[in-house]
Design a protein around this motif. Structure first.
Motif, PDB file in Angstrom:
ATOM      1  N   LEU A   1       0.825  -1.215   0.000  1.00 41.99           N
ATOM      2  CA  LEU A   1       0.000   0.000   0.000  1.00 41.99           C
ATOM      3  C   LEU A   1       0.859   1.265   0.000  1.00 41.99           C
ATOM      4  CD1 LEU A   1      -2.891  -0.959   2.452  1.00 41.99           C
ATOM      5  CD2 LEU A   1      -3.086  -0.443   0.006  1.00 41.99           C
ATOM      6  N   LEU A   2       1.941   1.259   0.773  1.00 44.64           N
ATOM      7  CA  LEU A   2       2.823   2.420   0.797  1.00 44.64           C
ATOM      8  C   LEU A   2       3.467   2.643  -0.574  1.00 44.64           C
ATOM      9  CD1 LEU A   2       4.559   1.957   4.272  1.00 44.64           C
ATOM     10  CD2 LEU A   2       2.837   3.661   3.659  1.00 44.64           C
ATOM     11  N   VAL A   3       3.850   1.559  -1.233  1.00 46.50           N
ATOM     12  CA  VAL A   3       4.418   1.671  -2.579  1.00 46.50           C
ATOM     13  C   VAL A   3       3.355   2.185  -3.556  1.00 46.50           C
ATOM     14  CG1 VAL A   3       5.425   0.401  -4.510  1.00 46.50           C
ATOM     15  CG2 VAL A   3       6.150  -0.114  -2.176  1.00 46.50           C
ATOM     16  N   ALA A   4       2.125   1.689  -3.424  1.00 44.79           N
ATOM     17  CA  ALA A   4       1.040   2.123  -4.303  1.00 44.79           C
ATOM     18  C   ALA A   4       0.726   3.609  -4.111  1.00 44.79           C
ATOM     19  CB  ALA A   4      -0.212   1.281  -4.047  1.00 44.79           C
ATOM     20  N   LEU A   5       0.780   4.074  -2.873  1.00 48.72           N
ATOM     21  CA  LEU A   5       0.551   5.495  -2.608  1.00 48.72           C
ATOM     22  C   LEU A   5       1.629   6.349  -3.281  1.00 48.72           C
ATOM     23  CD1 LEU A   5      -0.494   5.483   1.172  1.00 48.72           C
ATOM     24  CD2 LEU A   5      -1.975   5.892  -0.803  1.00 48.72           C
ATOM     25  N   SER A   6       2.880   5.914  -3.185  1.00 51.80           N
ATOM     26  CA  SER A   6       3.942   6.675  -3.849  1.00 51.80           C
ATOM     27  C   SER A   6       3.788   6.618  -5.365  1.00 51.80           C
ATOM     28  CB  SER A   6       5.327   6.173  -3.425  1.00 51.80           C
ATOM     29  OG  SER A   6       5.580   4.868  -3.880  1.00 51.80           O
ATOM     30  N   PHE A   7       3.201   5.513  -5.871  1.00 47.68           N
ATOM     31  CA  PHE A   7       2.950   5.400  -7.308  1.00 47.68           C
ATOM     32  C   PHE A   7       1.980   6.482  -7.789  1.00 47.68           C
ATOM     33  CE2 PHE A   7       0.051   3.990 -10.643  1.00 47.68           C
ATOM     34  CZ  PHE A   7       0.938   3.722 -11.677  1.00 47.68           C
ATOM     35  N   VAL A   8       0.852   6.661  -7.090  1.00 45.99           N
ATOM     36  CA  VAL A   8      -0.118   7.668  -7.557  1.00 45.99           C
ATOM     37  C   VAL A   8       0.435   9.077  -7.391  1.00 45.99           C
ATOM     38  CG1 VAL A   8      -2.171   6.247  -7.239  1.00 45.99           C
ATOM     39  CG2 VAL A   8      -1.386   7.676  -5.348  1.00 45.99           C
ATOM     40  N   LEU A   9       1.249   9.285  -6.348  1.00 49.16           N
ATOM     41  CA  LEU A   9       1.891  10.588  -6.186  1.00 49.16           C
ATOM     42  C   LEU A   9       2.855  10.858  -7.345  1.00 49.16           C
ATOM     43  CD1 LEU A   9       2.632  10.403  -2.354  1.00 49.16           C
ATOM     44  CD2 LEU A   9       1.077  12.031  -3.441  1.00 49.16           C
ATOM     45  N   GLY A  10       3.637   9.838  -7.687  1.00 51.25           N
ATOM     46  CA  GLY A  10       4.576   9.981  -8.792  1.00 51.25           C
ATOM     47  C   GLY A  10       3.874  10.133 -10.124  1.00 51.25           C
ATOM     48  N   MET A  11       2.799   9.382 -10.316  1.00 51.01           N
ATOM     49  CA  MET A  11       2.035   9.464 -11.566  1.00 51.01           C
ATOM     50  C   MET A  11       1.492  10.877 -11.766  1.00 51.01           C
ATOM     51  SD  MET A  11       0.732   7.696 -14.128  1.00 51.01           S
ATOM     52  CE  MET A  11      -0.686   7.586 -15.229  1.00 51.01           C
ATOM     53  N   SER A  12       0.943  11.450 -10.712  1.00 44.42           N
ATOM     54  CA  SER A  12       0.372  12.792 -10.807  1.00 44.42           C
ATOM     55  C   SER A  12       1.446  13.830 -11.112  1.00 44.42           C
ATOM     56  CB  SER A  12      -0.339  13.150  -9.494  1.00 44.42           C
ATOM     57  OG  SER A  12      -0.887  14.436  -9.553  1.00 44.42           O
ATOM     58  N   GLU A  13       2.630  13.654 -10.527  1.00 45.71           N
ATOM     59  CA  GLU A  13       3.700  14.629 -10.736  1.00 45.71           C
ATOM     60  C   GLU A  13       4.345  14.485 -12.111  1.00 45.71           C
ATOM     61  OE1 GLU A  13       7.861  16.229  -8.712  1.00 45.71           O
ATOM     62  OE2 GLU A  13       6.724  14.632  -7.729  1.00 45.71           O
ATOM     63  N   TYR A  14       4.658  13.244 -12.511  1.00 48.98           N
ATOM     64  CA  TYR A  14       5.478  13.029 -13.701  1.00 48.98           C
ATOM     65  C   TYR A  14       4.699  13.021 -15.012  1.00 48.98           C
ATOM     66  CZ  TYR A  14       8.981  11.446 -10.294  1.00 48.98           C
ATOM     67  OH  TYR A  14       9.861  11.360  -9.253  1.00 48.98           O
ATOM     68  N   ILE A  15       3.408  12.786 -14.961  1.00 47.93           N
ATOM     69  CA  ILE A  15       2.646  12.603 -16.204  1.00 47.93           C
ATOM     70  C   ILE A  15       2.715  13.846 -17.097  1.00 47.93           C
ATOM     71  CG2 ILE A  15       0.457  13.387 -15.188  1.00 47.93           C
ATOM     72  CD1 ILE A  15       1.037  10.704 -17.943  1.00 47.93           C
ATOM     73  N   ILE A  16       2.932  15.014 -16.517  1.00 43.33           N
ATOM     74  CA  ILE A  16       3.024  16.244 -17.316  1.00 43.33           C
ATOM     75  C   ILE A  16       4.104  16.108 -18.388  1.00 43.33           C
ATOM     76  CG2 ILE A  16       3.535  18.723 -17.243  1.00 43.33           C
ATOM     77  CD1 ILE A  16       0.866  18.016 -16.019  1.00 43.33           C
ATOM     78  N   ILE A  17       5.207  15.422 -18.046  1.00 38.09           N
ATOM     79  CA  ILE A  17       6.308  15.259 -18.996  1.00 38.09           C
ATOM     80  C   ILE A  17       5.855  14.500 -20.238  1.00 38.09           C
ATOM     81  CG2 ILE A  17       8.537  14.084 -19.328  1.00 38.09           C
ATOM     82  CD1 ILE A  17       9.090  14.822 -16.335  1.00 38.09           C
ATOM     83  N   GLY A  18       4.974  13.522 -20.058  1.00 38.34           N
ATOM     84  CA  GLY A  18       4.494  12.727 -21.178  1.00 38.34           C
ATOM     85  C   GLY A  18       3.420  13.397 -22.011  1.00 38.34           C
ATOM     86  N   ILE A  19       2.753  14.419 -21.447  1.00 35.98           N
ATOM     87  CA  ILE A  19       1.632  15.042 -22.168  1.00 35.98           C
ATOM     88  C   ILE A  19       1.883  16.534 -22.439  1.00 35.98           C
ATOM     89  CG2 ILE A  19      -0.051  13.377 -21.290  1.00 35.98           C
ATOM     90  CD1 ILE A  19      -0.963  15.469 -19.246  1.00 35.98           C
ATOM     91  N   LEU A  20       3.144  16.933 -22.436  1.00 33.25           N
ATOM     92  CA  LEU A  20       3.490  18.337 -22.704  1.00 33.25           C
ATOM     93  C   LEU A  20       2.827  18.843 -23.987  1.00 33.25           C
ATOM     94  CD1 LEU A  20       7.332  18.714 -21.962  1.00 33.25           C
ATOM     95  CD2 LEU A  20       5.462  19.805 -20.736  1.00 33.25           C
ATOM     96  N   ASN A  21       2.971  18.065 -25.058  1.00 25.20           N
ATOM     97  CA  ASN A  21       2.436  18.491 -26.355  1.00 25.20           C
ATOM     98  C   ASN A  21       0.916  18.595 -26.331  1.00 25.20           C
ATOM     99  OD1 ASN A  21       5.133  17.794 -26.724  1.00 25.20           O
ATOM    100  ND2 ASN A  21       4.842  17.169 -28.843  1.00 25.20           N
ATOM    101  N   ASP A  22       0.251  17.643 -25.653  1.00 20.70           N
ATOM    102  CA  ASP A  22      -1.211  17.637 -25.595  1.00 20.70           C
ATOM    103  C   ASP A  22      -1.737  18.844 -24.824  1.00 20.70           C
ATOM    104  OD1 ASP A  22      -1.122  15.207 -26.952  1.00 20.70           O
ATOM    105  OD2 ASP A  22      -1.060  14.055 -25.095  1.00 20.70           O
ATOM    106  N   LEU A  23      -1.085  19.174 -23.705  1.00 20.24           N
ATOM    107  CA  LEU A  23      -1.511  20.332 -22.916  1.00 20.24           C
ATOM    108  C   LEU A  23      -1.276  21.633 -23.690  1.00 20.24           C
ATOM    109  CD1 LEU A  23      -0.130  19.310 -19.392  1.00 20.24           C
ATOM    110  CD2 LEU A  23      -2.530  19.395 -20.092  1.00 20.24           C
TER     111      LEU A  23
END
Length: 390
Positions: free
Chosen positions: A10-32
């Motif tokens: 669960l602790l790893v999963a929590l860090s996953f959603v935190l990381g997903m929210s932070e890092y996803i901008i890098i993957g969707i720069l062009n779309d935004l």
């Protein structure tokens, strides 16, 4: 033992959603950029502002936790985190998007800090470095699977769907957390906030907090602009970008796992060789632009060095706090997150300036400067630790 496994997951999963929210901008720069009709550099500023607010807010929010139950604090933080991601999904313009990212950034750092404190509490001593490295690996898993998958979903269904999914997963995880983590855990006693801040007077800490800042400043000069670098600089197709992000994220995940082994062995001493390796990969990057597959391999080498510092420096911070500043355990748990994000802000801002002024080829050299400074700081810290037999 089974309960420990569930809590760890669960602790790893929590860090996953935190990381997903932070890092996803890098993957969707062009779309935004396309949605809000702004430049890539302006969207890249979202990475800078998120990281800066993260670094600024984390110590303030963390010291406010004080003697409150950590479970209650964690729950409140993730409620706000969920609201922030929903607001991102609904953002009608760039201003609201920026505000939603600030809300998310304010609570992300303290949430990581409390998760690591839980990890240190529930893990037996021989598994502490292992679990801490896995909590950090949640962010790498977000890079390896979450960002490429989120980028793919953004390309097919729109980027807003990604943030709805992050919010939904967070709600499910918090329901599971309510049934698994201890609810009475608090940090060491502290009567005043100033007592928690006393740890910053320690010379070891003053040197140590510079390392994650300089480390990720060097990497994020390049990483923030990985998608434009792959498409415009190395001339890979847009469809291939998902593969590039996946491979880079896999290298970062491996980095976090090796980080745990480094922490259990020579720790910060090993990092001297890592920074030599990282600096070399950054310096060579502009020379490989005409050889795109070699340049891509060089980027993966950079990804591998990205998180090797995580576990050694986190164990170092918590060791200093346990022995000398027990009232600052949660605060010390936040140092890596705080100063890594300060480095992300510095690195992404530097990258934006370099791209605007000198083009994509300048990114590697800019990153190498920060890595060189990190190596000097590390040599000074290791010398100090040897002299004082820490």
């Amino acid at each position: 033992m089974k309960r420990f496994g569930v809590q760890s997951a669960l602790l790893v999963a929590l860090s996953f959603v935190l990381g997903m929210s932070e890092y996803i901008i890098i993957g969707i720069l062009n779309d935004l950029a396309a949605t809000f009709d702004v430049s890539i550099t302006k969207v890249g500023f979202l990475v800078t502002s998120f990281a800066f607010i993260y670094a600024l807010a984390t110590p303030i929010v963390t010291v406010m936790v004080g003697k409150h139950r950590l479970y209650n604090a964690l729950t409140l933080l993730f409620i706000v985190f969920t609201i922030g991601n929903i607001l991102t999904a609904l953002a009608p313009n760039y201003t609201i998007l920026n505000i939603s990212r600030i809300i998310t950034a304010v609570v992300s750092g303290p949430a990581v800090s409390i998760s690591i404190t839980f990890a240190a509490f529930i893990a037996p001593p021989r598994k502490r470095a292992w679990l801490v490295s896995w909590v950090f690996s949640g962010f790498s898993v977000a890079s390896v699977f979450g960002v490429p998958l989120g980028t793919w979903m953004s390309d097919h269904w729109g980027w807003r769907v990604v943030f709805w999914i992050i919010a939904g997963i967070t709600i499910i995880l918090m329901i599971l957390v309510s049934r698994s983590l201890p609810k009475e855990l608090t940090q060491g006693p502290a009567t005043r906030i100033i007592e928690q801040l006393a740890i910053f007077k320690d010379k070891r800490i003053m040197l140590g907090i510079l390392l994650p800042t300089l480390n990720l400043a060097g990497v994020y000069v390049v990483y923030t602009y990985l998608r434009p670098l792959a498409v415009s600089g190395l001339h890979f197709s847009d469809n291939f970008v998902t593969v590039v992000l996946f491979a880079y994220g896999f290298a970062a995940l491996l980095s976090n796992q090796i980080s745990g082994r480094i922490a259990n062995q020579e720790g910060l001493k090993t990092m001297e060789k890592v920074y030599l390796f990282q600096g070399l990969s950054l310096l060579l990057l502009p020379l490989f632009f005409d050889f795109k597959w070699i340049a891509l391999l060089d980027l993966f080498v950079l990804g591998f060095t990205m998180y090797l510092l995580n576990s050694p420096i986190q164990i170092f911070y918590m060791g200093v706090a346990e022995s000398s500043y027990p009232q600052s355990m949660v605060l010390s748990s936040s140092f890596n997150s705080i100063f890594s994000n300060l480095g992300i802000a510095i690195g992404s801002a530097t990258g934006g300036g370099l791209v605007s002024s000198f083009g994509l080829k300048s990114l590697g050299i800019g990153g190498a400067v920060y890595t060189a400074i990190a190596l000097v700081v590390l040599l000074v810290l290791n010398h100090h630790l040897r002299q004082n037999e820490y």
